[in-house]
Design an enzyme around this catalytic site. Structure first.
Site, PDB file in Angstrom:
ATOM      1  N   LYS A  26       1.057  -1.258   0.037  1.00 29.51           N
ATOM      2  CA  LYS A  26       0.155   0.119   0.078  1.00 29.51           C
ATOM      3  C   LYS A  26       0.850   1.297   0.072  1.00 29.51           C
ATOM      4  O   LYS A  26       0.738   2.106  -0.660  1.00 29.51           O
ATOM      5  CB  LYS A  26      -1.037   0.162   1.326  1.00 29.51           C
ATOM      6  N   ARG A  96      -3.630   2.831   8.446  1.00 20.04           N
ATOM      7  CA  ARG A  96      -4.000   1.393   7.850  1.00 20.04           C
ATOM      8  C   ARG A  96      -2.741   0.590   7.828  1.00 20.04           C
ATOM      9  O   ARG A  96      -1.730   1.237   7.862  1.00 20.04           O
ATOM     10  CB  ARG A  96      -4.266   1.698   6.718  1.00 20.04           C
ATOM     11  N   GLY A 105      -8.108  -7.364   4.529  1.00 17.79           N
ATOM     12  CA  GLY A 105      -8.859  -7.566   5.709  1.00 17.79           C
ATOM     13  C   GLY A 105      -8.591  -8.445   6.674  1.00 17.79           C
ATOM     14  O   GLY A 105      -9.054  -8.463   7.848  1.00 17.79           O
ATOM     15  N   MET A 107      -5.634  -7.425   8.754  1.00 19.99           N
ATOM     16  CA  MET A 107      -5.314  -6.664   9.547  1.00 19.99           C
ATOM     17  C   MET A 107      -5.976  -5.290   9.911  1.00 19.99           C
ATOM     18  O   MET A 107      -7.089  -5.185   9.245  1.00 19.99           O
ATOM     19  CB  MET A 107      -3.746  -5.933   9.416  1.00 19.99           C
ATOM     20  N   ARG A 352      -3.497  -1.780  -6.344  1.00 24.89           N
ATOM     21  CA  ARG A 352      -2.563  -2.968  -6.146  1.00 24.89           C
ATOM     22  C   ARG A 352      -2.795  -3.957  -7.258  1.00 24.89           C
ATOM     23  O   ARG A 352      -3.940  -3.820  -7.873  1.00 24.89           O
ATOM     24  CB  ARG A 352      -2.759  -3.509  -4.778  1.00 24.89           C
ATOM     25  N   HIS A 468      -1.179 -41.651   2.023  1.00 25.34           N
ATOM     26  CA  HIS A 468      -1.621 -42.526   0.941  1.00 25.34           C
ATOM     27  C   HIS A 468      -2.903 -42.203   0.095  1.00 25.34           C
ATOM     28  O   HIS A 468      -2.789 -41.943  -0.930  1.00 25.34           O
ATOM     29  CB  HIS A 468      -2.039 -44.165   1.494  1.00 25.34           C
ATOM     30  N   ARG A 574       5.031 -47.208 -10.702  1.00 23.97           N
ATOM     31  CA  ARG A 574       4.945 -48.050  -9.631  1.00 23.97           C
ATOM     32  C   ARG A 574       4.445 -49.448  -9.854  1.00 23.97           C
ATOM     33  O   ARG A 574       3.181 -49.506  -9.666  1.00 23.97           O
ATOM     34  CB  ARG A 574       4.527 -47.223  -8.331  1.00 23.97           C
ATOM     35  N   ARG A 630       9.744 -48.700 -12.332  1.00 24.34           N
ATOM     36  CA  ARG A 630      10.345 -49.068 -10.929  1.00 24.34           C
ATOM     37  C   ARG A 630      10.048 -50.634 -10.731  1.00 24.34           C
ATOM     38  O   ARG A 630       8.749 -51.037 -10.716  1.00 24.34           O
ATOM     39  CB  ARG A 630       9.912 -48.234  -9.817  1.00 24.34           C
ATOM     40  N   SER A 777      16.834 -40.977 -10.464  1.00 23.25           N
ATOM     41  CA  SER A 777      15.654 -40.229 -10.159  1.00 23.25           C
ATOM     42  C   SER A 777      15.523 -40.234  -8.636  1.00 23.25           C
ATOM     43  O   SER A 777      15.403 -41.382  -7.806  1.00 23.25           O
ATOM     44  CB  SER A 777      14.382 -41.214 -10.631  1.00 23.25           C
ATOM     45  N   THR A 780      12.039 -38.157  -3.435  1.00 23.15           N
ATOM     46  CA  THR A 780      12.235 -37.172  -2.307  1.00 23.15           C
ATOM     47  C   THR A 780      10.937 -37.319  -1.319  1.00 23.15           C
ATOM     48  O   THR A 780      11.048 -37.046  -0.219  1.00 23.15           O
ATOM     49  CB  THR A 780      11.821 -35.800  -2.940  1.00 23.15           C
ATOM     50  N   ASN A 781      10.044 -38.417  -1.700  1.00 18.47           N
ATOM     51  CA  ASN A 781       9.028 -38.906  -0.569  1.00 18.47           C
ATOM     52  C   ASN A 781       9.847 -39.404   0.495  1.00 18.47           C
ATOM     53  O   ASN A 781       9.907 -39.119   1.746  1.00 18.47           O
ATOM     54  CB  ASN A 781       7.918 -39.589  -1.026  1.00 18.47           C
ATOM     55  N   ASP A 782      10.433 -40.624  -0.061  1.00 15.94           N
ATOM     56  CA  ASP A 782      11.168 -41.345   1.074  1.00 15.94           C
ATOM     57  C   ASP A 782      12.534 -40.607   1.439  1.00 15.94           C
ATOM     58  O   ASP A 782      12.791 -40.905   2.741  1.00 15.94           O
ATOM     59  CB  ASP A 782      11.435 -42.685   0.422  1.00 15.94           C
ATOM     60  N   CYS A 844      10.979 -37.708  -8.922  1.00 12.22           N
ATOM     61  CA  CYS A 844       9.668 -38.458  -9.099  1.00 12.22           C
ATOM     62  C   CYS A 844       8.899 -38.274  -7.865  1.00 12.22           C
ATOM     63  O   CYS A 844       7.805 -38.946  -7.772  1.00 12.22           O
ATOM     64  CB  CYS A 844       9.894 -39.841  -9.572  1.00 12.22           C
ATOM     65  N   TYR A 864      14.384 -33.684 -15.898  1.00 12.16           N
ATOM     66  CA  TYR A 864      13.115 -33.753 -15.690  1.00 12.16           C
ATOM     67  C   TYR A 864      12.512 -33.615 -14.485  1.00 12.16           C
ATOM     68  O   TYR A 864      13.239 -33.946 -13.718  1.00 12.16           O
ATOM     69  CB  TYR A 864      12.416 -34.901 -16.727  1.00 12.16           C
TER      70      TYR A 864
END
Length: 887
Positions: A26, A96, A105, A107, A352, A468, A574, A630, A777, A780-782, A844, A864
């Site tokens: 602002k 303000r 809205g 603050m 804005r 899951h 998978r 896999r 590959s 990154t989950n595990d 992946c 990729y």
């Protein structure tokens, strides 16, 4: 010495649009409008750095701040010809907030500051309207007490309503000046009664109270929640803007309004907004009066008999149209404007970048690029990738009413309505009879895959954004609400308890995966529309991005969907997800439970043609694009029979006594199966499993290539490798099978053999592994689970509390932890490339569809990313934006 206060007004400003980090959005835009010569009430901005200082120093100010504020107030007085607190030459101000990121809205704001028992008479003299003056005073008392003194506005609403009822009035406008004066006295008496202190009469005390309240509102509950939902760091802080008051409620030649330079819902290039005659800004926002259209065209379209701004105040309207065009051209984006007209003169209070729907964002970006206002690269950068989910899934009609019975996590976008079912078998059975169902579970497991596929949507009481249910639902493109802890599911009674209400099997509910709401009954939906603007943005994005985008897919339906969304291959198939159909899971259980190699090979012989058929179809759909498969990677417990009925069924199929099978099942039980006998460990224990899968892959590649005339590109991934010897053991079996199939078929097969980097040790020893692996590959989950030592299925129990307490900013299972897990990925990339410069690198995990994580992948130069089908467009756009950011 730091400068804490920046002035603006009278055609000049200290700062401008480029200073939003310091002045907030602002303040920066007010300064910019002043520099453009637009009519802006003068004022000053106290910087966001002061907010940081305020919280770092026990909510105190630096000594020099007061003098800076005094100088800035004096300058406002010079521009206006008035003085703050002077009853003979009255200057009133507004206070303000203004963070660098728009938080509408969230603050606090105080208007009409400087009024007291003496100055209200000065306002009456200046305006010539005592009624207006005392109405303004009562508004100020109510707002100031609510924001600064902690006395809820409802206390004053009761006084006002009781006063009107006692006088026989229906509307505020019916009250006279004397009526308002009496109500002001009642308001002040209420303050004294409730707070045991009088309403402050000193304007300077009022000012500093309001400044402190705005800074304090940075940490109020709604602001904290908004920041969490929109990933706004707490450290940014807010600025405070103090500005000379202008009044839209000084008669019929005054007004206030809000407008967008284009339609924020559709993107249409037409002025869009509303206004009220003789009103203050909060009247428009509060909706206490029906607003009026800005243009005659909009009035006619709305069927309103109330005159438009164009008709009521044509000169001010013409000025506003000119300024709106100026600001859109200057900022090169759709603007959200606030304005006040005081006695015929237009004043601009804010500009804005306007918030917009995904559909409108696409249209505006494409049209502005075609108009030459922005480049195609800028158009691509303007679209929030995550917002594309709005276009890819059905959504609830914004006009529909909602009977909310529970709120969970928005685990997979879209909305769905259906009958409640509590088992996957029921879901499949009802689907076969043409009925729509919502699968309601405490939590899902891989054995629920058929029910999840049959259901319109999934609702669970446990689990987080990467549970899951969440992961599978996103992959299927189905809406999912997870972790709805307030619901209670009773499988035995076939009921769901919600807010004291009981819902039975067969009752209809609706889930909204966009915001995590669970609704009673059916709710009207809007179907997705992929417009020409969507196609244009995707085409421009593809021309810009450098990373390829693949999909995680095991089924033909997912693969086709991903291709329709622009996937350039499969980055993760998978194979264990292919084995849960009824005609396969028995054979898989036979294989796992067999205690001899001959028994396993007999079961595998049943699976080989099924796997080969699966792979043929995937290769055909991908038409020569790479397909990463896999090898089997199930925690064994997911496939083991549960309960006497399943044990008896498998025992009969295997021709062994049920007791023998029960003992074998118990012997395979693991305390921590996610870190147990799975991945390459399974292939090393039972090489015949990897050999069967490799044969299915290579035979399918030969068949698909002959059918399509385009050679398949199989990439075989060995999972859960921690040491090079594991990989080399399995790779030797794969190579052996490849050689055999090529000799049998007379067809040369080009294939790659690589691994998923999902263990910290694999990342650290990536140089060793790359000596044999043709690709990495990053799973990154595990990798996140093993790096943090956190189960992603259980993380929702405490990670949200961590976020709320500021221990973490993001759920690391949703957005990649760059400092920790990201560092492991970086090490894996660098060491892998050092050992094998031409190694193919991808990701992946679920992070492959997260825009922030994709930016990090681009920084590392991955070849990729791979994500679930419905996230492919998101990944394409995010990859293009990452390329733009890199320059």
């Amino acid at each position: 010495m730091a400068k804490w206060v920046f002035a603006f007004g009278g055609g000049s400003a200290e700062g401008g649009a480029g200073d939003r980090n310091l002045l907030g959005g602002k303040g920066a835009n007010l300064a910019e409008m002043c520099s453009l010569g637009l009519p802006v009430p003068p004022g000053f901005t106290i910087t966001t750095e002061l907010c940081t200082h305020y919280y770092a120093n026990d909510r105190t100010y630096p000594e020099e701040l007061e003098a800076e504020v005094d100088r800035a107030l004096a300058k406002v007085g010079e521009v206006t010809g008035r003085r703050f607190g002077d009853p003979d030459n009255l200057l009133l101000v507004s206070v303000r907030s203004g963070a660098r990121a728009s938080m509408p809205g969230m603050m606090d704001t105080v208007l009409n500051l400087g009024l007291n028992d003496e100055t209200v008479e000065a306002l009456a003299r200046d305006s010539g309207d005592r009624r207006f003056a005392y109405d303004s005073y009562r508004r100020f008392i109510q707002m100031y007490c609510d924001v600064v003194m902690g006395l809820d506005h409802e206390n004053f609403e009761e006084i006002l309503e009781d006063g009107k009822a006692g006088l026989g009035y229906e509307f505020d406008t019916d009250l006279s000046a004397e009526d308002w004066s009496r109500i002001v006295d009642l308001y002040k008496a209420k303050v004294l009664e409730e707070l045991d202190t009088p309403f402050p009469q000193d304007p300077r005390e009022q000012l500093w109270g309001a400044i402190g309240a705005v800074f304090s509102s940075w940490m109020n509950h709604r602001a904290i929640t908004y920041r969490r939902l929109h990933n706004i760091p707490e450290s940014w802080g807010t600025a405070v803007n103090v500005q000379a008051m202008v009044f839209g409620n000084m008669g019929d030649d005054s007004a206030t309004g809000v407008a967008f330079t284009r339609n924020p819902s559709t993107g249409e290039k037409k002025l869009y907004g509303e206004f009220l005659v003789n009103a203050q800004g909060e009247d428009v926002v509060a909706g206490i009066r029906t607003p009026q259209s800005l243009t005659e065209e909009a009035r006619v379209a709305a069927g309103s008999d109330k005159p438009s701004l164009q008709k009521v105040l044509p000169d001010a309207f013409a000025d506003f149209v000119r300024i709106a065009d100026t600001l859109e051209g200057h900022y090169r984006d759709m603007q959200d404007l606030e304005f006040t007209i005081e006695r015929g003169k237009l004043w601009m209070l804010q500009t804005r970048a306007g918030k917009r729907t995904a559909k409108a964002a696409l249209k505006i970006a494409v049209e502005m690029a075609e108009e030459g206002l922005i480049t195609r690269e800028e158009a691509v950068a303007r679209i929030d990738p995550a917002s594309l989910d709005q276009l890819l899934h059905p959504t609830i009609d914004p006009e529909a009413s909602r009977d909310v019975i529970g709120i969970g996590l928005p685990a997979s976008p879209g909305a769905a309505t259906g009958e409640i079912v509590f088992s996957s078998d029921e879901a499949e059975e009802l689907k076969a009879h043409g009925r729509k169902v919502i699968l309601v579970r405490v939590e899902t497991s891989p054995e629920d895959i058929h029910g999840m596929h049959a259901a319109e949507g999934i609702l669970t009481t446990r689990g987080g954004m990467t549970s899951h249910a969440a992961v599978v639902a996103r992959g299927m493109g189905k809406p999912c609400v997870s972790g709805t802890g307030s619901l209670r599911v009773d499988y035995k009674k076939q009921t769901m308890q919600a807010l004291g209400r009981t819902f039975n099997k067969g009752d209809v509910i609706t889930i909204d995966g966009a915001n995590g709401q669970v609704l009673a009954g059916a709710v009207a939906m809007l179907q997705p529309e992929l417009s020409g603007d969507f196609a244009s943005i995707m085409e421009w994005a593809d021309a810009i991005r450098q990373m390829k985008v693949r999909t995680n897919a095991e089924t033909p339906a997912d693969a086709r969907m991903a291709r329709s969304f622009g996937a350039e291959g499969i980055g993760l198939c998978r194979t264990e997800h292919m084995f849960f159909d009824d005609d396969r899971i028995v054979a898989v259980r036979e294989m796992i439970l067999a205690d001899t190699e001959e028994g396993r090979r007999a079961a595998l012989a049943k699976l080989l043609p099924m796997q080969r058929s699966d792979f043929v179809e995937l290769f055909e759909i991908m038409a020569g694009m790479p397909v990463t498969i896999r090898l089997l990677d199930p925690p064994l417990h997911e496939f083991l029979p549960k309960g006497e009925e399943e044990i008896a069924e498998v025992a009969a199929a295997m021709g062994v006594p049920a007791d023998t099978l029960r003992q074998r099942t118990e012997s395979l039980h693991e305390l921590n199966p996610m870190l147990g006998h799975r991945g390459c460990r399974l292939a090393i224990s039972y090489p015949e499993i990897a050999e069967m899968q490799a044969r299915a892959i290579f035979e399918a590649a030969v068949e698909a290539g002959q059918r399509t005339g385009r050679p398949a590109e199989p990439e075989i991934m060995v999972p859960l490798v921690g040491v090079i010897e594991e990989f080399e053991f399995v790779k030797a079996r794969i190579d052996q099978v490849a050689k055999a199939v090529m000799e049998e078929s007379g067809v040369e097969i080009a294939y790659l053999c690589g691994t998923m980097i999902e263990l910290p040790r694999a990342a650290l020893r990536a140089g060793d592994i790359a000596a044999s692996a043709a690709f990495f590959s990053f799973g990154t989950n595990d990798l996140t689970q093993t790096a943090f030592g956190i189960s992603r299925d259980d993380a929702a129990l405490f990670l949200e509390a961590y976020r709320q307490k500021g221990i973490i900013e993001q759920d690391p299972f949703v957005t990649l932890d760059i400092d920790g897990v990201g560092e492991l990925v970086r090490i894996g990339v660098e060491r892998g490339r050092q050992a094998r410069p031409d190694i193919k690198l991808g990701i992946c995990g679920e992070h492959g569809g997260d825009p922030a994580s994709i930016g990090f992948c681009a920084e590392l130069g991955l070849d990729y990313v791979s994500c679930s089908p419905f996230r492919v467009p998101i990944a394409r756009l995010a990859a293009a934006q990452a390329a733009v950011a890199k320059g």
